[in-house]
Design an enzyme around this catalytic site. Sequence first.
Site, PDB file in Angstrom:
ATOM      1  N   ASP A   6       0.727  -1.337  -0.056  1.00 35.96           N
ATOM      2  CA  ASP A   6       0.136   0.083  -0.150  1.00 35.96           C
ATOM      3  C   ASP A   6       0.835   1.340  -0.151  1.00 35.96           C
ATOM      4  O   ASP A   6       1.549   1.642   0.914  1.00 35.96           O
ATOM      5  CB  ASP A   6      -0.836   0.125   1.244  1.00 35.96           C
ATOM      6  CG  ASP A   6      -1.502   1.209   1.226  1.00 35.96           C
ATOM      7  OD1 ASP A   6      -1.867   1.974   0.520  1.00 35.96           O
ATOM      8  OD2 ASP A   6      -2.165   1.487   2.671  1.00 35.96           O
ATOM      9  N   ASN A   9       0.620   8.699   0.244  1.00 40.45           N
ATOM     10  CA  ASN A   9       1.117   9.990  -0.367  1.00 40.45           C
ATOM     11  C   ASN A   9       2.620   9.973   0.534  1.00 40.45           C
ATOM     12  O   ASN A   9       3.300  10.740  -0.249  1.00 40.45           O
ATOM     13  CB  ASN A   9       0.290  11.054   0.286  1.00 40.45           C
ATOM     14  CG  ASN A   9      -0.927  11.171  -0.511  1.00 40.45           C
ATOM     15  OD1 ASN A   9      -0.978  10.954  -1.875  1.00 40.45           O
ATOM     16  ND2 ASN A   9      -2.031  11.396   0.152  1.00 40.45           N
ATOM     17  N   ARG A  11       3.755   7.356   2.854  1.00 45.88           N
ATOM     18  CA  ARG A  11       4.423   6.439   3.618  1.00 45.88           C
ATOM     19  C   ARG A  11       4.088   4.864   2.818  1.00 45.88           C
ATOM     20  O   ARG A  11       2.976   4.943   1.972  1.00 45.88           O
ATOM     21  CB  ARG A  11       3.781   6.040   4.937  1.00 45.88           C
ATOM     22  CG  ARG A  11       4.449   7.205   5.855  1.00 45.88           C
ATOM     23  CD  ARG A  11       4.176   6.696   7.619  1.00 45.88           C
ATOM     24  NE  ARG A  11       5.250   5.619   7.771  1.00 45.88           N
ATOM     25  CZ  ARG A  11       6.255   6.084   8.224  1.00 45.88           C
ATOM     26  NH1 ARG A  11       6.903   7.155   8.234  1.00 45.88           N
ATOM     27  NH2 ARG A  11       7.093   4.974   8.624  1.00 45.88           N
ATOM     28  N   TYR A  94     -19.068   6.491  -7.617  1.00 50.62           N
ATOM     29  CA  TYR A  94     -18.720   7.219  -8.717  1.00 50.62           C
ATOM     30  C   TYR A  94     -19.123   6.756 -10.302  1.00 50.62           C
ATOM     31  O   TYR A  94     -18.918   5.825 -10.413  1.00 50.62           O
ATOM     32  CB  TYR A  94     -17.124   7.116  -8.637  1.00 50.62           C
ATOM     33  CG  TYR A  94     -16.304   8.002  -7.525  1.00 50.62           C
ATOM     34  CD1 TYR A  94     -17.137   8.250  -6.427  1.00 50.62           C
ATOM     35  CD2 TYR A  94     -15.069   8.610  -7.886  1.00 50.62           C
ATOM     36  CE1 TYR A  94     -16.265   9.151  -5.476  1.00 50.62           C
ATOM     37  CE2 TYR A  94     -14.382   9.448  -7.081  1.00 50.62           C
ATOM     38  CZ  TYR A  94     -15.179   9.862  -5.800  1.00 50.62           C
ATOM     39  OH  TYR A  94     -14.532  10.570  -4.957  1.00 50.62           O
ATOM     40  N   GLY A 101     -10.134   7.114  -5.470  1.00 53.00           N
ATOM     41  CA  GLY A 101      -8.936   6.783  -5.220  1.00 53.00           C
ATOM     42  C   GLY A 101      -8.854   5.199  -4.748  1.00 53.00           C
ATOM     43  O   GLY A 101      -9.470   4.797  -4.067  1.00 53.00           O
ATOM     44  N   ASP A 103      -6.748   3.643  -2.798  1.00 49.58           N
ATOM     45  CA  ASP A 103      -6.812   3.382  -1.355  1.00 49.58           C
ATOM     46  C   ASP A 103      -8.079   3.400  -0.716  1.00 49.58           C
ATOM     47  O   ASP A 103      -8.558   2.439   0.241  1.00 49.58           O
ATOM     48  CB  ASP A 103      -5.693   4.331  -0.542  1.00 49.58           C
ATOM     49  CG  ASP A 103      -6.268   5.706  -0.916  1.00 49.58           C
ATOM     50  OD1 ASP A 103      -7.072   5.934  -1.906  1.00 49.58           O
ATOM     51  OD2 ASP A 103      -5.960   6.712   0.068  1.00 49.58           O
ATOM     52  N   ARG A 104      -8.909   4.322  -1.037  1.00 45.45           N
ATOM     53  CA  ARG A 104     -10.295   4.288  -0.485  1.00 45.45           C
ATOM     54  C   ARG A 104     -10.966   3.010  -0.899  1.00 45.45           C
ATOM     55  O   ARG A 104     -11.778   2.708  -0.136  1.00 45.45           O
ATOM     56  CB  ARG A 104     -11.054   5.608  -0.823  1.00 45.45           C
ATOM     57  CG  ARG A 104     -10.467   6.824  -0.381  1.00 45.45           C
ATOM     58  CD  ARG A 104     -11.139   8.051  -1.041  1.00 45.45           C
ATOM     59  NE  ARG A 104     -12.497   8.270  -0.775  1.00 45.45           N
ATOM     60  CZ  ARG A 104     -13.337   9.089  -1.619  1.00 45.45           C
ATOM     61  NH1 ARG A 104     -12.544   9.892  -2.631  1.00 45.45           N
ATOM     62  NH2 ARG A 104     -14.537   9.179  -1.380  1.00 45.45           N
TER      63      ARG A 104
END
Length: 263
Positions: A6, A9, A11, A94, A101, A103-104
Amino acid sequence: MKLLVDIGNTRLKWAWWDGARLQPGTSVAHVDADLERAFDDLWAAAQAPSAVHVADVVRGAAADALQAWTERRWGIVPRFAVSAAEAHGVRSAYPRPERLGVDRWCALVGARAEHPGALCVVDCGSALTLDAIDAGGRHLGGLIVPGLRTQHQALTAGRIRLDAPGEFPAGELPWLASDTREAVDHGVARCLVAFVNDAAERLREELGEGMVRLISGGDAPFLLRWLDGEWAHRPELVLRGLALLADEADQPEAAGGRGGLGG
């Protein structure tokens, strides 16, 4: 065994996945870092995985460095997750699902797998994101605000150090301050706590008392001290969702990227 990565932004987090159990690794900063050395330290001694799956918010330098390393070391080209219209009981809000995103998206998939009901999902890192899913698995949309350190940086340009979470007073969220650094620290914390509490309460009114609140991200332990209601801390939520997408994508019938992962 699969390697899951993962890339946020600021890490990078990773875990091993054997199809049943997630074995979380460490978290490392990747901005301006010597990533080749970092990857050597993390995985050079490990047995080659069967596959490498990645959730990357920006698909930038860290992803390029990771791909170069895995190809050179293991001869493996990583597969990068992409947000889809539907996966594992979650239907994206969406109109262009790929713009959500990743990650979301992974966090929503992981959350739905754990709690098949109405959900409020918060991930608090460089950005704080909040997303909602109704009891039928429909993603209602979400909100994004600057995270704790991003807000602090915007106010101070790095000239004032942010207190470590452990340095904040225990108990009630601090109120007025008589020191500039504390005024910034307490003000930013109050902004985020008020934002999450307000949004979660509004969602509870819409989705009902059975709504489950999940929180992830590096600043979750800090914010949890002052959030209203019952919250479940799920540090590996993005990686758990990525694991499900990875397993689906690696099935023979999933060739061509079906299941939320591309090449």
